[in-house]
Design an enzyme around this catalytic site. Structure first.
Site, mmCIF file in Angstrom:
data_model
loop_
_atom_site.group_PDB
_atom_site.id
_atom_site.type_symbol
_atom_site.label_atom_id
_atom_site.label_comp_id
_atom_site.label_asym_id
_atom_site.label_seq_id
_atom_site.Cartn_x
_atom_site.Cartn_y
_atom_site.Cartn_z
ATOM 1 N N ILE A 1 1.205 -2.155 -0.114
ATOM 2 C CA ILE A 1 0.028 0.407 -0.409
ATOM 3 C C ILE A 1 0.946 1.084 0.404
ATOM 4 O O ILE A 1 0.204 2.133 -0.448
ATOM 5 C CB ILE A 1 -0.516 -0.002 1.367
ATOM 6 C CG1 ILE A 1 -2.401 0.691 0.803
ATOM 7 C CG2 ILE A 1 0.155 0.392 2.281
ATOM 8 C CD1 ILE A 1 -2.813 0.077 1.573
ATOM 9 N N HIS B 1 5.277 -11.699 5.752
ATOM 10 C CA HIS B 1 5.669 -11.765 4.255
ATOM 11 C C HIS B 1 6.806 -11.717 4.067
ATOM 12 O O HIS B 1 7.925 -11.255 4.904
ATOM 13 C CB HIS B 1 4.647 -10.131 4.311
ATOM 14 C CG HIS B 1 5.013 -9.496 5.225
ATOM 15 N ND1 HIS B 1 4.849 -9.076 7.069
ATOM 16 C CD2 HIS B 1 5.788 -7.750 5.128
ATOM 17 C CE1 HIS B 1 5.757 -8.132 7.053
ATOM 18 N NE2 HIS B 1 6.033 -8.261 6.459
HETATM 19 P P1 5GP Z 1 6.922 -5.104 7.530
HETATM 20 O O1 5GP Z 1 7.691 -3.850 7.854
HETATM 21 O O2 5GP Z 1 6.007 -6.132 8.644
HETATM 22 O O3 5GP Z 1 7.988 -5.851 7.054
HETATM 23 O O4 5GP Z 1 6.016 -3.944 6.786
HETATM 24 C C1 5GP Z 1 5.046 -4.325 6.783
HETATM 25 C C2 5GP Z 1 4.496 -3.363 5.335
HETATM 26 O O5 5GP Z 1 3.107 -3.793 4.238
HETATM 27 C C3 5GP Z 1 4.662 -2.603 5.398
HETATM 28 O O6 5GP Z 1 5.199 -1.668 3.496
HETATM 29 C C4 5GP Z 1 2.952 -1.518 4.545
HETATM 30 O O7 5GP Z 1 3.202 -0.506 4.264
HETATM 31 C C5 5GP Z 1 2.566 -2.837 3.591
HETATM 32 N N1 5GP Z 1 1.167 -2.082 4.571
HETATM 33 C C6 5GP Z 1 0.614 -2.010 6.101
HETATM 34 N N2 5GP Z 1 -0.834 -2.327 5.707
HETATM 35 C C7 5GP Z 1 -1.224 -2.370 4.692
HETATM 36 C C8 5GP Z 1 -2.051 -2.534 3.631
HETATM 37 O O8 5GP Z 1 -3.496 -2.437 4.659
HETATM 38 N N3 5GP Z 1 -2.776 -3.002 2.543
HETATM 39 C C9 5GP Z 1 -1.227 -3.336 1.971
HETATM 40 N N4 5GP Z 1 -1.739 -3.599 0.674
HETATM 41 N N5 5GP Z 1 0.333 -3.301 2.351
HETATM 42 C C10 5GP Z 1 0.185 -2.996 3.769
#
Ligand code: 5GP
Length: 119
Positions: free
Chosen positions: A32, A101
């Site tokens: 997103i 992820h």
């Molecule tokens: P992390 O920091 O956990 O590795 O990455 C989480 C990722 O999830 C971030 O890059 C953030 O932009 C993405 N993200 C967070 N909320 C959402 C959402 O509601 N939809 C999508 N498509 N991505 C999300």
């Protein structure tokens, strides 16, 4: 039963996302808040909170995530120049969503993986 996560709701299509690939094991969708021209998240359909929670039962699924990342890199035209796969884990890894992820990022030079330490 494991509580739903933001990403398990995306997997089940209870929350909208731009899904680019889905099969019985993994789902891939546009981040997103993209940090590069291509920024796609690849998640296991089953909830594994962090890398700390993986078990040997998950080896096939984790390997499958990389195979799918490679396919998407080819489809999006970034394979030849290269890209980066990132899996953040926990507080120091800056993990925000506790559903494992893999970030597939590319489409521009990405620089060094870590910023140099502050003086
Ligand atoms: P992390 O920091 O956990 O590795 O990455 C989480 C990722 O999830 C971030 O890059 C953030 O932009 C993405 N993200 C967070 N909320 C959402 C959402 O509601 N939809 C999508 N498509 N991505 C999300």
């Amino acid at each position: 039963m494991t509580a739903d996560t933001l990403f398990s709701k995306i997997v089940k299509k209870e929350i909208p996302a731009d899904i680019v690939f889905q099969d019985e094991h993994v789902t891939a969708f546009q981040d997103i808040n993209p940090q590069a021209p291509i920024h796609i998240l690849i998640v296991p359909n089953k909830i594994i909170p962090t890398i700390n929670d993986v078990s040997s039962d998950d080896e096939a699924i984790l390997g499958h995530m990389i195979v799918i990342a490679k396919k998407i890199a080819n489809q999006t035209g970034i394979a030849d120049k290269g890209y980066r796969l990132i899996v953040n884990c926990g507080e120091h890894g800056n993990q925000e969503v506790f559903h494992l992820h893999m970030h597939l990022v590319g489409g521009k030079p990405l620089g060094r993986i870590l910023a140099p330490p502050a003086e």
